[in-house]
Structure formats: C-alpha cells, structure tokens
Design a protein around this motif. Structure first.
Motif, PDB file in Angstrom:
ATOM      1  N   ARG A   1      36.355 -18.918 -25.798  1.00 40.10           N
ATOM      2  CA  ARG A   1      37.091 -17.663 -25.895  1.00 40.10           C
ATOM      3  C   ARG A   1      37.640 -17.528 -27.311  1.00 40.10           C
ATOM      4  O   ARG A   1      37.874 -18.518 -27.993  1.00 40.10           O
ATOM      5  CB  ARG A   1      38.216 -17.580 -24.867  1.00 40.10           C
ATOM      6  N   GLN A   2      37.829 -16.289 -27.710  1.00 38.53           N
ATOM      7  CA  GLN A   2      38.284 -16.039 -29.071  1.00 38.53           C
ATOM      8  C   GLN A   2      39.160 -14.808 -29.116  1.00 38.53           C
ATOM      9  O   GLN A   2      38.727 -13.709 -28.758  1.00 38.53           O
ATOM     10  CB  GLN A   2      37.104 -15.864 -30.022  1.00 38.53           C
ATOM     11  N   ALA A   3      40.379 -15.011 -29.568  1.00 38.03           N
ATOM     12  CA  ALA A   3      41.304 -13.900 -29.769  1.00 38.03           C
ATOM     13  C   ALA A   3      41.155 -13.394 -31.198  1.00 38.03           C
ATOM     14  O   ALA A   3      40.726 -14.146 -32.087  1.00 38.03           O
ATOM     15  CB  ALA A   3      42.727 -14.361 -29.514  1.00 38.03           C
TER      16      ALA A   3
ATOM     17  N   ARG B   1      37.312 -19.617 -32.512  1.00 39.51           N
ATOM     18  CA  ARG B   1      36.746 -19.667 -31.170  1.00 39.51           C
ATOM     19  C   ARG B   1      37.175 -20.980 -30.509  1.00 39.51           C
ATOM     20  O   ARG B   1      37.044 -22.061 -31.080  1.00 39.51           O
ATOM     21  CB  ARG B   1      35.231 -19.555 -31.255  1.00 39.51           C
ATOM     22  N   GLU B   2      37.658 -20.870 -29.268  1.00 42.80           N
ATOM     23  CA  GLU B   2      38.262 -21.987 -28.567  1.00 42.80           C
ATOM     24  C   GLU B   2      37.405 -22.406 -27.378  1.00 42.80           C
ATOM     25  O   GLU B   2      36.990 -21.549 -26.570  1.00 42.80           O
ATOM     26  CB  GLU B   2      39.661 -21.582 -28.072  1.00 42.80           C
ATOM     27  N   PHE B   3      37.170 -23.705 -27.243  1.00 43.03           N
ATOM     28  CA  PHE B   3      36.423 -24.223 -26.111  1.00 43.03           C
ATOM     29  C   PHE B   3      37.226 -24.037 -24.833  1.00 43.03           C
ATOM     30  O   PHE B   3      38.445 -24.268 -24.797  1.00 43.03           O
ATOM     31  CB  PHE B   3      36.121 -25.699 -26.325  1.00 43.03           C
ATOM     32  N   VAL B   4      36.528 -23.649 -23.752  1.00 40.51           N
ATOM     33  CA  VAL B   4      37.177 -23.477 -22.448  1.00 40.51           C
ATOM     34  C   VAL B   4      36.617 -24.474 -21.432  1.00 40.51           C
ATOM     35  O   VAL B   4      37.359 -25.235 -20.810  1.00 40.51           O
ATOM     36  CB  VAL B   4      36.992 -22.039 -21.932  1.00 40.51           C
ATOM     37  N   ALA B   5      35.300 -24.463 -21.242  1.00 41.31           N
ATOM     38  CA  ALA B   5      34.689 -25.307 -20.211  1.00 41.31           C
ATOM     39  C   ALA B   5      33.203 -25.461 -20.507  1.00 41.31           C
ATOM     40  O   ALA B   5      32.608 -24.632 -21.195  1.00 41.31           O
ATOM     41  CB  ALA B   5      34.883 -24.707 -18.831  1.00 41.31           C
ATOM     42  N   ALA B   6      32.606 -26.530 -19.954  1.00 39.78           N
ATOM     43  CA  ALA B   6      31.173 -26.742 -20.112  1.00 39.78           C
ATOM     44  C   ALA B   6      30.650 -27.504 -18.915  1.00 39.78           C
ATOM     45  O   ALA B   6      31.411 -28.201 -18.211  1.00 39.78           O
ATOM     46  CB  ALA B   6      30.864 -27.494 -21.399  1.00 39.78           C
ATOM     47  N   ILE B   7      29.349 -27.394 -18.704  1.00 40.14           N
ATOM     48  CA  ILE B   7      28.711 -28.058 -17.568  1.00 40.14           C
ATOM     49  C   ILE B   7      27.309 -28.484 -17.976  1.00 40.14           C
ATOM     50  O   ILE B   7      26.631 -27.797 -18.745  1.00 40.14           O
ATOM     51  CB  ILE B   7      28.667 -27.108 -16.354  1.00 40.14           C
ATOM     52  N   ARG B   8      26.881 -29.629 -17.475  1.00 41.36           N
ATOM     53  CA  ARG B   8      25.500 -30.057 -17.668  1.00 41.36           C
ATOM     54  C   ARG B   8      25.102 -30.914 -16.481  1.00 41.36           C
ATOM     55  O   ARG B   8      25.962 -31.458 -15.774  1.00 41.36           O
ATOM     56  CB  ARG B   8      25.334 -30.857 -18.962  1.00 41.36           C
ATOM     57  N   LEU B   9      23.795 -31.043 -16.283  1.00 35.92           N
ATOM     58  CA  LEU B   9      23.295 -31.926 -15.239  1.00 35.92           C
ATOM     59  C   LEU B   9      23.667 -33.363 -15.563  1.00 35.92           C
ATOM     60  O   LEU B   9      23.592 -33.784 -16.721  1.00 35.92           O
ATOM     61  CB  LEU B   9      21.784 -31.797 -15.110  1.00 35.92           C
ATOM     62  N   SER B  10      24.051 -34.097 -14.520  1.00 34.19           N
ATOM     63  CA  SER B  10      24.422 -35.497 -14.706  1.00 34.19           C
ATOM     64  C   SER B  10      23.622 -36.388 -13.775  1.00 34.19           C
ATOM     65  O   SER B  10      24.033 -37.486 -13.490  1.00 34.19           O
ATOM     66  CB  SER B  10      25.923 -35.672 -14.447  1.00 34.19           C
ATOM     67  N   GLY B  11      22.510 -35.959 -13.323  1.00 37.18           N
ATOM     68  CA  GLY B  11      21.711 -36.690 -12.357  1.00 37.18           C
ATOM     69  C   GLY B  11      21.075 -35.689 -11.422  1.00 37.18           C
ATOM     70  O   GLY B  11      21.170 -34.483 -11.628  1.00 37.18           O
ATOM     71  N   PHE B  12      20.477 -36.164 -10.395  1.00 37.19           N
ATOM     72  CA  PHE B  12      19.803 -35.258  -9.462  1.00 37.19           C
ATOM     73  C   PHE B  12      20.838 -34.442  -8.711  1.00 37.19           C
ATOM     74  O   PHE B  12      21.565 -34.937  -7.872  1.00 37.19           O
ATOM     75  CB  PHE B  12      18.938 -36.054  -8.494  1.00 37.19           C
ATOM     76  N   SER B  13      20.903 -33.172  -9.022  1.00 36.41           N
ATOM     77  CA  SER B  13      21.773 -32.181  -8.364  1.00 36.41           C
ATOM     78  C   SER B  13      23.259 -32.503  -8.483  1.00 36.41           C
ATOM     79  O   SER B  13      24.068 -32.085  -7.666  1.00 36.41           O
ATOM     80  CB  SER B  13      21.388 -31.996  -6.891  1.00 36.41           C
ATOM     81  N   THR B  14      23.628 -33.302  -9.461  1.00 37.65           N
ATOM     82  CA  THR B  14      25.050 -33.513  -9.741  1.00 37.65           C
ATOM     83  C   THR B  14      25.347 -33.024 -11.148  1.00 37.65           C
ATOM     84  O   THR B  14      24.463 -32.996 -12.004  1.00 37.65           O
ATOM     85  CB  THR B  14      25.454 -34.991  -9.612  1.00 37.65           C
TER      86      THR B  14
ATOM     87  N   TYR C   1      35.764 -13.631 -23.735  1.00 40.06           N
ATOM     88  CA  TYR C   1      35.144 -14.874 -23.295  1.00 40.06           C
ATOM     89  C   TYR C   1      33.639 -14.806 -23.573  1.00 40.06           C
ATOM     90  O   TYR C   1      32.982 -13.797 -23.269  1.00 40.06           O
ATOM     91  CB  TYR C   1      35.399 -15.099 -21.810  1.00 40.06           C
ATOM     92  N   TYR C   2      33.118 -15.898 -24.114  1.00 37.15           N
ATOM     93  CA  TYR C   2      31.711 -15.990 -24.466  1.00 37.15           C
ATOM     94  C   TYR C   2      31.076 -17.188 -23.782  1.00 37.15           C
ATOM     95  O   TYR C   2      31.708 -18.235 -23.638  1.00 37.15           O
ATOM     96  CB  TYR C   2      31.538 -16.200 -25.970  1.00 37.15           C
ATOM     97  N   CYS C   3      29.809 -17.065 -23.386  1.00 39.43           N
ATOM     98  CA  CYS C   3      29.078 -18.248 -22.948  1.00 39.43           C
ATOM     99  C   CYS C   3      28.082 -18.646 -24.034  1.00 39.43           C
ATOM    100  O   CYS C   3      27.660 -17.818 -24.845  1.00 39.43           O
ATOM    101  CB  CYS C   3      28.417 -18.065 -21.601  1.00 39.43           C
ATOM    102  N   ALA C   4      27.740 -19.915 -24.004  1.00 39.42           N
ATOM    103  CA  ALA C   4      26.874 -20.479 -25.037  1.00 39.42           C
ATOM    104  C   ALA C   4      25.997 -21.551 -24.428  1.00 39.42           C
ATOM    105  O   ALA C   4      26.363 -22.182 -23.431  1.00 39.42           O
ATOM    106  CB  ALA C   4      27.713 -21.066 -26.168  1.00 39.42           C
ATOM    107  N   THR C   5      24.836 -21.772 -25.066  1.00 41.54           N
ATOM    108  CA  THR C   5      23.934 -22.810 -24.588  1.00 41.54           C
ATOM    109  C   THR C   5      23.015 -23.236 -25.717  1.00 41.54           C
ATOM    110  O   THR C   5      23.114 -22.748 -26.847  1.00 41.54           O
ATOM    111  CB  THR C   5      23.127 -22.321 -23.377  1.00 41.54           C
ATOM    112  N   GLY C   6      22.099 -24.154 -25.391  1.00 44.65           N
ATOM    113  CA  GLY C   6      21.110 -24.579 -26.378  1.00 44.65           C
ATOM    114  C   GLY C   6      21.197 -26.040 -26.742  1.00 44.65           C
ATOM    115  O   GLY C   6      20.424 -26.530 -27.568  1.00 44.65           O
TER     116      GLY C   6
END
Length: 126
Positions: free
Chosen positions: A38-40, A45-58, A97-102
């Motif tokens: 997110r960025q005011a 720009r400030e980090f909020v949250a992230a997610i990635r695969l950590s194994g089979f379906s976790t 709020y922005y999403c990012a990937t890559g």
C-alpha cells in the motif's frame, strides 16, 4: 508478461471489513509469490502481506506488524486470484492498495517485484 487487476476497494467505517481481490492473467505460475503493498501520497510503498506455496497445497504467509491479526491473505490457484481480507479497519489503513508478483520467494522490498496492478483505493472513515 503478467497482468494484475485489483478490485473491491471502497469506503468503510472504522472497525469494518473489506475483501480485496487481485486477478492475474498472462504468464502466471502457481509457484510465484504474490504480495500486497500500500502507498499513501508522498510516502514510500509499504509491504502489507504476501503468500507463496510451501508444499503440496500448503501456503506460507507473511504479514507486516501493522496488519497482523487483522488482515488475512488467501489464494485461489484455479482462478489465479489472491484475496486480502481486511477486518478491524482503521483510518490509518486508508490508502491505495497494490498487488504484486513475479518472484518465487517472498520479499518485503517492492522494487524486487516486476509485475504490479493499478491499485485500488481503500478509505476508512472515523
């Protein structure tokens, strides 16, 4: 190339909830981490949250201290979509709020993400 489209921002009263979504298209990989920032105006720009695969379906999730316990990030691989459930919203959460990937690994550094959405405005009234 990856295209990201955020949606479902809006206006909510303090204490309320919103669920943002970010749909990915183009060259998408389930192994990519996806993140929310997110960025005011006038601020970095400030980090909020992230997610990635950590194994089979976790999944591994990482949150900033400012949102931990209030925000939850989830991912629907079949729809190439991530969500940010925001509960207990505060006026300080007001911003774009922005999403990012890559990237495969999670990082809190925005400049390391090559793909970004256009952002969605969240406004929390007191």
């Amino acid at each position: 190339q990856v295209q990201l489209v955020e949606s479902w921002g809006g206006l909510v009263q303090a204490g309320g909830s919103l669920r943002l979504s970010c749909a990915a298209s183009g060259r998408t990989f389930s192994t990519y981490a996806m993140a929310w920032f997110r960025q005011a105006p006038g601020k970095e720009r400030e980090f909020v949250a992230a997610i990635r695969l950590s194994g089979f379906s976790t999944y591994y999730r990482h949150y900033s201290d400012s949102v931990k316990g209030r925000f939850t990030m989830s991912r629907d691989i079949a729809k190439n979509t991530v969500y940010l459930q925001m509960n207990g919203l505060k006026p300080d959460d007001t911003t774009v709020y922005y999403c990012a990937t890559g990237l495969v690994e999670v990082t809190t550094t925005p400049s390391q993400y090559p793909y970004w959405g256009q952002g969605t405005q969240v406004t929390v009234s007191s």
